[in-house]
Scaffold this motif. Structure first.
Motif, PDB file in Angstrom:
ATOM      1  N   SER A  33      58.852 111.597  37.879  1.00  0.00           N
ATOM      2  CA  SER A  33      57.557 111.236  37.307  1.00  0.00           C
ATOM      3  C   SER A  33      56.448 112.176  37.761  1.00  0.00           C
ATOM      4  O   SER A  33      55.275 111.916  37.511  1.00  0.00           O
ATOM      5  CB  SER A  33      57.202 109.802  37.713  1.00  0.00           C
ATOM      6  N   SER A  34      56.812 113.280  38.449  1.00  0.00           N
ATOM      7  CA  SER A  34      55.802 114.245  38.891  1.00  0.00           C
ATOM      8  C   SER A  34      55.188 114.923  37.672  1.00  0.00           C
ATOM      9  O   SER A  34      55.753 114.894  36.581  1.00  0.00           O
ATOM     10  CB  SER A  34      56.449 115.289  39.804  1.00  0.00           C
ATOM     11  N   PRO A  35      54.029 115.557  37.828  1.00  0.00           N
ATOM     12  CA  PRO A  35      53.374 116.190  36.667  1.00  0.00           C
ATOM     13  C   PRO A  35      54.266 117.177  35.919  1.00  0.00           C
ATOM     14  O   PRO A  35      54.228 117.248  34.688  1.00  0.00           O
ATOM     15  CB  PRO A  35      52.165 116.891  37.294  1.00  0.00           C
ATOM     16  N   SER A  36      55.094 117.931  36.636  1.00  0.00           N
ATOM     17  CA  SER A  36      55.970 118.887  35.973  1.00  0.00           C
ATOM     18  C   SER A  36      57.187 118.219  35.360  1.00  0.00           C
ATOM     19  O   SER A  36      57.860 118.805  34.502  1.00  0.00           O
ATOM     20  CB  SER A  36      56.440 119.953  36.968  1.00  0.00           C
ATOM     21  N   GLY A  37      57.495 117.006  35.819  1.00  0.00           N
ATOM     22  CA  GLY A  37      58.678 116.301  35.342  1.00  0.00           C
ATOM     23  C   GLY A  37      59.938 116.622  36.112  1.00  0.00           C
ATOM     24  O   GLY A  37      61.018 116.144  35.760  1.00  0.00           O
ATOM     25  N   TRP A  38      59.799 117.413  37.199  1.00  0.00           N
ATOM     26  CA  TRP A  38      60.980 117.827  37.949  1.00  0.00           C
ATOM     27  C   TRP A  38      60.732 117.708  39.457  1.00  0.00           C
ATOM     28  O   TRP A  38      59.606 117.877  39.922  1.00  0.00           O
ATOM     29  CB  TRP A  38      61.344 119.278  37.635  1.00  0.00           C
ATOM     30  N   GLU A  39      61.801 117.438  40.194  1.00  0.00           N
ATOM     31  CA  GLU A  39      61.763 117.486  41.648  1.00  0.00           C
ATOM     32  C   GLU A  39      63.121 117.956  42.159  1.00  0.00           C
ATOM     33  O   GLU A  39      64.098 118.032  41.405  1.00  0.00           O
ATOM     34  CB  GLU A  39      61.397 116.134  42.253  1.00  0.00           C
ATOM     35  N   VAL A  40      63.184 118.281  43.455  1.00  0.00           N
ATOM     36  CA  VAL A  40      64.415 118.791  44.054  1.00  0.00           C
ATOM     37  C   VAL A  40      65.348 117.626  44.354  1.00  0.00           C
ATOM     38  O   VAL A  40      64.969 116.683  45.060  1.00  0.00           O
ATOM     39  CB  VAL A  40      64.110 119.579  45.344  1.00  0.00           C
ATOM     40  N   ALA A  41      66.555 117.681  43.816  1.00  0.00           N
ATOM     41  CA  ALA A  41      67.524 116.604  44.029  1.00  0.00           C
ATOM     42  C   ALA A  41      68.090 116.675  45.445  1.00  0.00           C
ATOM     43  O   ALA A  41      68.296 117.755  45.997  1.00  0.00           O
ATOM     44  CB  ALA A  41      68.659 116.721  43.018  1.00  0.00           C
ATOM     45  N   GLY A  42      68.323 115.511  46.035  1.00  0.00           N
ATOM     46  CA  GLY A  42      68.969 115.446  47.342  1.00  0.00           C
ATOM     47  C   GLY A  42      68.075 115.734  48.525  1.00  0.00           C
ATOM     48  O   GLY A  42      68.552 115.786  49.661  1.00  0.00           O
ATOM     49  N   ALA A  43      66.774 115.928  48.301  1.00  0.00           N
ATOM     50  CA  ALA A  43      65.861 116.189  49.416  1.00  0.00           C
ATOM     51  C   ALA A  43      65.507 114.886  50.118  1.00  0.00           C
ATOM     52  O   ALA A  43      65.381 113.840  49.474  1.00  0.00           O
ATOM     53  CB  ALA A  43      64.592 116.876  48.909  1.00  0.00           C
ATOM     54  N   PRO A  44      65.312 114.915  51.435  1.00  0.00           N
ATOM     55  CA  PRO A  44      64.951 113.693  52.149  1.00  0.00           C
ATOM     56  C   PRO A  44      63.506 113.266  51.918  1.00  0.00           C
ATOM     57  O   PRO A  44      63.104 112.185  52.328  1.00  0.00           O
ATOM     58  CB  PRO A  44      65.190 114.066  53.619  1.00  0.00           C
ATOM     59  N   ILE A  45      62.733 114.128  51.285  1.00  0.00           N
ATOM     60  CA  ILE A  45      61.354 113.823  50.919  1.00  0.00           C
ATOM     61  C   ILE A  45      61.171 114.219  49.455  1.00  0.00           C
ATOM     62  O   ILE A  45      62.042 114.868  48.865  1.00  0.00           O
ATOM     63  CB  ILE A  45      60.336 114.590  51.787  1.00  0.00           C
ATOM     64  N   ARG A  46      60.057 113.833  48.872  1.00  0.00           N
ATOM     65  CA  ARG A  46      59.803 114.254  47.504  1.00  0.00           C
ATOM     66  C   ARG A  46      59.239 115.670  47.495  1.00  0.00           C
ATOM     67  O   ARG A  46      58.164 115.929  48.023  1.00  0.00           O
ATOM     68  CB  ARG A  46      58.827 113.312  46.808  1.00  0.00           C
ATOM     69  N   VAL A  47      60.003 116.577  46.895  1.00  0.00           N
ATOM     70  CA  VAL A  47      59.572 117.958  46.739  1.00  0.00           C
ATOM     71  C   VAL A  47      59.523 118.245  45.241  1.00  0.00           C
ATOM     72  O   VAL A  47      60.562 118.318  44.578  1.00  0.00           O
ATOM     73  CB  VAL A  47      60.522 118.942  47.442  1.00  0.00           C
ATOM     74  N   GLU A  48      58.323 118.369  44.701  1.00  0.00           N
ATOM     75  CA  GLU A  48      58.174 118.670  43.281  1.00  0.00           C
ATOM     76  C   GLU A  48      58.666 120.093  42.990  1.00  0.00           C
ATOM     77  O   GLU A  48      58.709 120.946  43.885  1.00  0.00           O
ATOM     78  CB  GLU A  48      56.717 118.530  42.860  1.00  0.00           C
ATOM     79  N   HIS A  49      59.040 120.321  41.744  1.00  0.00           N
ATOM     80  CA  HIS A  49      59.482 121.656  41.345  1.00  0.00           C
ATOM     81  C   HIS A  49      58.834 122.009  40.015  1.00  0.00           C
ATOM     82  O   HIS A  49      58.677 121.140  39.152  1.00  0.00           O
ATOM     83  CB  HIS A  49      61.007 121.713  41.219  1.00  0.00           C
ATOM     84  N   PRO A  50      58.450 123.278  39.820  1.00  0.00           N
ATOM     85  CA  PRO A  50      57.806 123.661  38.556  1.00  0.00           C
ATOM     86  C   PRO A  50      58.704 123.498  37.333  1.00  0.00           C
ATOM     87  O   PRO A  50      58.205 123.413  36.209  1.00  0.00           O
ATOM     88  CB  PRO A  50      57.448 125.133  38.778  1.00  0.00           C
ATOM     89  N   GLY A  51      60.016 123.493  37.520  1.00  0.00           N
ATOM     90  CA  GLY A  51      60.914 123.322  36.388  1.00  0.00           C
ATOM     91  C   GLY A  51      61.929 124.438  36.269  1.00  0.00           C
ATOM     92  O   GLY A  51      61.817 125.480  36.928  1.00  0.00           O
TER      93      GLY A  51
END
Length: 483
Positions: free
Chosen positions: A371-389
């Motif tokens: 649900s991040s603005p870009s619509g993507w995040e890093v899978a399997g991370a222990p924290i939420r890390v957004e990704h540009p896509g």
């Protein structure tokens, strides 16, 4: 009867080897092993023939079998280590050499081979230990004499490394010695070594070497294939440009667009282009890593008074809009790896006042919809890390997306690598997470470097981990973005 047949097969295999019919020899040894599965000489013969034919992976199979059949034999473990090293299975090669040395602890050559394998596998402290053990057994062991200096330099012990290079009696310039000299502040010696070992492209041999004096014709400066050098030596470009009528930078094609935004560069061309016309009009040439030596620069000469890199506005707008930057919580670029695995980002858990954005291009399989603005995040991370896509850094021009994104982020937390150095070139605030052995641009100690004055430095302690630096990194970032 079986022994007679096996002996005949081995004799035929040996004859095939003598005639350099390696494939035939391997096949004969394999037939012998079908009849006598525990026949170690057949295994070793098959491995030797496979290696002679260039098939090191197949040799590993035979040698592994021999090692299990006759454990504790130094000759088998040694051969296995060499075959594993030839297939780039470096950690396994080091383990095989360790077994060989355990069987023959007084063999200096085995200790030196172990040191070389450990160094190639990235275990610099272990390599130092093995090389020193070899030299205690034989002070003249050539692999240990030549390997100790590079191992000490890689282990973050530059003073001991320089002394080891001196004792080796080899005056040839080496990149490891250059790194050790630079880390100790001997900029003249280190830069001279880097200049001397720089590979010279064919077109550059047609031009005189630039001596650092004013030039009324264009200067061609070439960069090697390591983009970290492009970032490390960018500060020398404006200084060189002030002495010449024109400075043309020659770089690998993927970095033409990024390098075109560096200060001090008149024009950038790809190293695979036809440079005939440029060479005809140029007055001299020099390697990028050689500029500091030819200019007589010191550490203070690399103090950047203004950003050395400019991001492309349209790209910056694109990624800023994609990630909805500039509103709400500060966004912090994040780079792991190099001693900081993704799983070790746990200390960043529970931080609610900052957003974390990955700065690396990642395979689609490692990204998850969110649900991040870009619509993507890093899978399997222990924290939420957004990704540009998935389309981040997807073009043919390397790192222009990364530079554009960093220019709009509030700060960066990163291990050493190109994204961190781009942040420094852009003059963006950030925290560098540095291992005990670092590049010369980070110095041996201290919390700042003149190369990238906008960055704050945190250094790994003996026995500590890079992840242990993350809480302090967050505190420093907060002071940067809230001031």
């Amino acid at each position: 009867m079986t022994e007679t047949v096996v002996d005949q097969l081995l004799a035929r295999a040996a004859a095939a080897e003598e005639a350099h019919r390696w494939i035939e020899a391997v096949a004969l040894y394999e037939v012998a092993l079908v009849r006598s599965p525990d026949h170690v000489p057949a295994m070793l013969g098959a491995a030797a023939a496979a290696r002679a034919n260039g098939d090191h992976a197949r040799a590993v199979v035979f040698l592994t079998r021999a090692d299990r059949t006759a454990p504790g034999r130094a000759d088998i473990a040694l051969a296995l280590g060499e075959a594993l090293a030839a297939t780039s299975r470096l950690a396994e090669a080091a383990a095989a050499f360790e077994r060989a040395r355990a069987a023959k602890p007084l063999d200096a050559g085995l200790a030196a081979r172990l040191g070389a394998a450990r160094l190639a596998a990235g275990d610099a402290p272990g390599a130092v230990s093995a090389f020193e053990a070899a030299l205690r057994l034989d002070p003249a062991e050539p692999r240990a004499v030549g390997g100790l200096g590079p191992a000490l330099a890689s282990a973050g012990r530059p003073l001991a490394a320089v002394e080891a290079f001196r004792r080796s009696g080899d005056p040839r310039p080496r990149v490891e010695r250059a790194a050790a000299l630079l880390a100790l502040g001997d900029m003249a010696g280190g830069f001279a070594d880097l200049d001397a070992i720089a590979a010279r492209p064919v077109w550059a041999t047609k031009l005189q070497a630039w001596d650092g004096f004013p030039l009324d014709r264009p200067l061609l400066v070439w960069a090697g294939g390591d983009p970290l050098d492009l970032a490390a030596f960018a500060a020398a470009l404006p200084l060189a440009r002030s002495l010449v009528v024109d400075l043309v930078l020659v770089v690998p094609k993927p970095f033409v667009r990024l390098a075109s935004a560096l200060a001090g560069v008149s024009r950038v061309v790809a190293d695979n282009d036809d440079l005939g016309g440029l060479v005809e009009t140029a007055g001299a040439a020099a390697p990028l890593v050689g500029l500091p030596h030819r200019l007589g620069l010191t550490a203070g000469s690399f103090a950047a008074t203004s950003p050395l890199l400019a991001a492309e506005p349209m790209l910056a707008d694109r990624w800023s809009a994609r990630l909805d930057l500039g509103r709400g919580r500060p966004a912090v670029g994040l780079v792991w790896g190099g001693g900081l695995p993704l799983a070790d980002l746990t200390p960043l858990a529970g931080i609610a006042d900052l957003r974390f954005v990955a700065l690396e291009r990642l395979p689609s399989a490692t990204l998850a919809r969110s649900s991040s603005p870009s619509g993507w995040e890093v899978a399997g991370a222990p924290i939420r890390v957004e990704h540009p896509g998935p389309d981040f850094e997807a073009g043919i021009d390397a790192r222009v997306d990364c530079a554009a994104l960093i220019s709009r982020l509030d700060a960066v937390i990163a291990v050493d690598g190109l994204p961190l150095r781009l942040g420094g070139l852009l003059g963006r605030p950030g925290v560098a997470l540095l291992p005990m052995a670092t590049s010369w641009i980070w110095r041996v100690e201290g919390g700042k470097t003149p190369s990238y004055p906008s960055l704050s430095l945190l250094r790994q302690t003996s026995g500590g981990s890079l992840s242990a630096l993350l809480p302090e990194a967050v505190q420093r970032i907060r002071s940067m973005v809230h001031d």
